[in-house]
Design a protein around this motif. Sequence first.
Motif, PDB file in Angstrom:
ATOM      1  N   TYR A 115       0.831  -1.209   0.000  1.00  0.00           N
ATOM      2  CA  TYR A 115       0.000   0.000   0.000  1.00  0.00           C
ATOM      3  C   TYR A 115       0.863   1.256   0.000  1.00  0.00           C
ATOM      4  N   SER A 116       0.403   2.263  -0.734  1.00  0.00           N
ATOM      5  CA  SER A 116       1.163   3.510  -0.812  1.00  0.00           C
ATOM      6  C   SER A 116       0.652   4.559   0.174  1.00  0.00           C
ATOM      7  N   ASN A 117      -0.648   4.610   0.408  1.00  0.00           N
ATOM      8  CA  ASN A 117      -1.261   5.629   1.275  1.00  0.00           C
ATOM      9  C   ASN A 117      -2.494   5.054   1.947  1.00  0.00           C
ATOM     10  N   VAL A 118      -2.895   5.685   3.047  1.00  0.00           N
ATOM     11  CA  VAL A 118      -4.127   5.323   3.727  1.00  0.00           C
ATOM     12  C   VAL A 118      -4.899   6.600   4.033  1.00  0.00           C
ATOM     13  N   ILE A 119      -6.204   6.585   3.738  1.00  0.00           N
ATOM     14  CA  ILE A 119      -7.090   7.696   4.085  1.00  0.00           C
ATOM     15  C   ILE A 119      -8.055   7.183   5.140  1.00  0.00           C
ATOM     16  N   VAL A 120      -8.010   7.808   6.304  1.00  0.00           N
ATOM     17  CA  VAL A 120      -8.782   7.398   7.473  1.00  0.00           C
ATOM     18  C   VAL A 120      -9.835   8.464   7.752  1.00  0.00           C
ATOM     19  N   VAL A 121     -11.100   8.064   7.782  1.00  0.00           N
ATOM     20  CA  VAL A 121     -12.187   9.002   8.094  1.00  0.00           C
ATOM     21  C   VAL A 121     -12.852   8.528   9.392  1.00  0.00           C
ATOM     22  N   ASP A 122     -12.763   9.353  10.423  1.00  0.00           N
ATOM     23  CA  ASP A 122     -13.431   9.068  11.703  1.00  0.00           C
ATOM     24  C   ASP A 122     -13.163   7.648  12.205  1.00  0.00           C
ATOM     25  N   GLY A 123     -11.891   7.283  12.333  1.00  0.00           N
ATOM     26  CA  GLY A 123     -11.534   5.976  12.880  1.00  0.00           C
ATOM     27  C   GLY A 123     -12.069   5.816  14.298  1.00  0.00           C
ATOM     28  N   THR A 124     -12.184   4.579  14.742  1.00  0.00           N
ATOM     29  CA  THR A 124     -12.855   4.314  16.018  1.00  0.00           C
ATOM     30  C   THR A 124     -11.914   4.038  17.182  1.00  0.00           C
ATOM     31  N   GLY A 125     -10.657   3.713  16.901  1.00  0.00           N
ATOM     32  CA  GLY A 125      -9.772   3.268  17.965  1.00  0.00           C
ATOM     33  C   GLY A 125     -10.179   1.903  18.471  1.00  0.00           C
ATOM     34  N   TYR A 126     -10.882   1.156  17.648  1.00  0.00           N
ATOM     35  CA  TYR A 126     -11.470  -0.138  17.975  1.00  0.00           C
ATOM     36  C   TYR A 126     -10.477  -1.083  18.641  1.00  0.00           C
ATOM     37  N   GLY A 127     -10.890  -1.691  19.709  1.00  0.00           N
ATOM     38  CA  GLY A 127     -10.099  -2.721  20.358  1.00  0.00           C
ATOM     39  C   GLY A 127      -8.865  -2.214  21.075  1.00  0.00           C
ATOM     40  N   GLY A 128      -8.739  -0.901  21.217  1.00  0.00           N
ATOM     41  CA  GLY A 128      -7.580  -0.365  21.896  1.00  0.00           C
ATOM     42  C   GLY A 128      -6.278  -0.577  21.139  1.00  0.00           C
ATOM     43  N   TYR A 129      -6.365  -0.997  19.879  1.00  0.00           N
ATOM     44  CA  TYR A 129      -5.140  -1.285  19.147  1.00  0.00           C
ATOM     45  C   TYR A 129      -4.436  -0.014  18.700  1.00  0.00           C
ATOM     46  N   ALA A 130      -5.008   1.142  19.040  1.00  0.00           N
ATOM     47  CA  ALA A 130      -4.369   2.408  18.685  1.00  0.00           C
ATOM     48  C   ALA A 130      -2.925   2.464  19.192  1.00  0.00           C
ATOM     49  N   GLU A 131      -2.622   1.667  20.204  1.00  0.00           N
ATOM     50  CA  GLU A 131      -1.246   1.613  20.718  1.00  0.00           C
ATOM     51  C   GLU A 131      -0.273   1.098  19.665  1.00  0.00           C
ATOM     52  N   GLU A 132      -0.787   0.416  18.636  1.00  0.00           N
ATOM     53  CA  GLU A 132       0.072  -0.129  17.579  1.00  0.00           C
ATOM     54  C   GLU A 132       0.314   0.851  16.436  1.00  0.00           C
ATOM     55  N   TYR A 134       2.014   3.341  15.848  1.00  0.00           N
ATOM     56  CA  TYR A 134       3.382   3.732  15.513  1.00  0.00           C
ATOM     57  C   TYR A 134       3.955   2.845  14.405  1.00  0.00           C
ATOM     58  N   ARG A 135       3.359   1.645  14.195  1.00  0.00           N
ATOM     59  CA  ARG A 135       3.833   0.725  13.151  1.00  0.00           C
ATOM     60  C   ARG A 135       3.452   1.165  11.745  1.00  0.00           C
ATOM     61  N   VAL A 136       2.508   2.105  11.620  1.00  0.00           N
ATOM     62  CA  VAL A 136       2.093   2.577  10.290  1.00  0.00           C
ATOM     63  C   VAL A 136       3.226   3.432   9.726  1.00  0.00           C
ATOM     64  N   GLN A 137       3.781   3.000   8.620  1.00  0.00           N
ATOM     65  CA  GLN A 137       4.924   3.691   8.024  1.00  0.00           C
ATOM     66  C   GLN A 137       4.599   4.277   6.649  1.00  0.00           C
ATOM     67  N   LYS A 138       3.337   4.449   6.344  1.00  0.00           N
ATOM     68  CA  LYS A 138       2.909   4.997   5.060  1.00  0.00           C
ATOM     69  C   LYS A 138       2.290   6.371   5.280  1.00  0.00           C
ATOM     70  N   PRO A 139       2.218   7.205   4.237  1.00  0.00           N
ATOM     71  CA  PRO A 139       1.518   8.471   4.387  1.00  0.00           C
ATOM     72  C   PRO A 139       0.042   8.232   4.726  1.00  0.00           C
ATOM     73  N   VAL A 140      -0.455   8.959   5.709  1.00  0.00           N
ATOM     74  CA  VAL A 140      -1.830   8.786   6.162  1.00  0.00           C
ATOM     75  C   VAL A 140      -2.508  10.145   6.245  1.00  0.00           C
ATOM     76  N   LEU A 141      -3.692  10.228   5.638  1.00  0.00           N
ATOM     77  CA  LEU A 141      -4.557  11.399   5.776  1.00  0.00           C
ATOM     78  C   LEU A 141      -5.646  11.029   6.769  1.00  0.00           C
ATOM     79  N   LEU A 142      -5.749  11.798   7.851  1.00  0.00           N
ATOM     80  CA  LEU A 142      -6.758  11.585   8.888  1.00  0.00           C
ATOM     81  C   LEU A 142      -7.808  12.678   8.765  1.00  0.00           C
ATOM     82  N   VAL A 143      -9.072  12.298   8.615  1.00  0.00           N
ATOM     83  CA  VAL A 143     -10.173  13.253   8.478  1.00  0.00           C
ATOM     84  C   VAL A 143     -11.170  12.968   9.594  1.00  0.00           C
ATOM     85  N   TRP A 144     -11.479  13.987  10.366  1.00  0.00           N
ATOM     86  CA  TRP A 144     -12.410  13.828  11.489  1.00  0.00           C
ATOM     87  C   TRP A 144     -13.511  14.868  11.423  1.00  0.00           C
ATOM     88  N   GLY A 145     -14.720  14.463  11.793  1.00  0.00           N
ATOM     89  CA  GLY A 145     -15.836  15.389  11.921  1.00  0.00           C
ATOM     90  C   GLY A 145     -15.760  16.083  13.270  1.00  0.00           C
TER      91      GLY A 145
END
Length: 196
Positions: A115-132, A134-145
Amino acid sequence: MESGEILISGSKILYSYAAKAGIKKNLVLIDINGEGIWNEIRAPDRIVQWNVNVYIPVFPENEGQNSKYHGSIDTASEFYYDFVQAMRLKNVMLMGEGINADVALKCSMNHPEKYSNVIVVDGTGYGGYAEELYRVQKPVLLVWGGARGYRETMIGQSYHDLIAGSVFKVFDGSKRPLKDSTDRFFSMLRNYISVD
């Protein structure tokens, strides 16, 4: 939009797509719950105009169809990896909203080479895995309402803090950018994709 089917792990998987010959960029839209938001807002038809092919695979509906993909974000992410592999897609971006956004991030953690990029819209933090994250090493666009409230916006801020080099956009006055700020969302997305 057109539709097709492909064999993945012994099951016929349906997908819809908007594609043009010769285009090198691809975007896979994630919808594990079958909500259909991407078709509702005409995402494939809009995005293909920017010279990006768009694919929406239909996630297996029940465990009987293919149980290996059910049960967690990790296993759901493997479905999208298998789809990208089966379709032989290169230069693939992923986009998801809510839990689908978290699946997209998990895809990029588990198979960063795909994967080259990830676009995240209103992610949930599901399962508390947000602690992981830091492993995302690709460009990420985060969009929140922004109108979803302080707590939800802080989830987005925590994603931004944990993902090196991510871009964080808050849509003030919007509860769900895909639905209540659709044109503004696509304008911002086009600018992001065009500089990629």
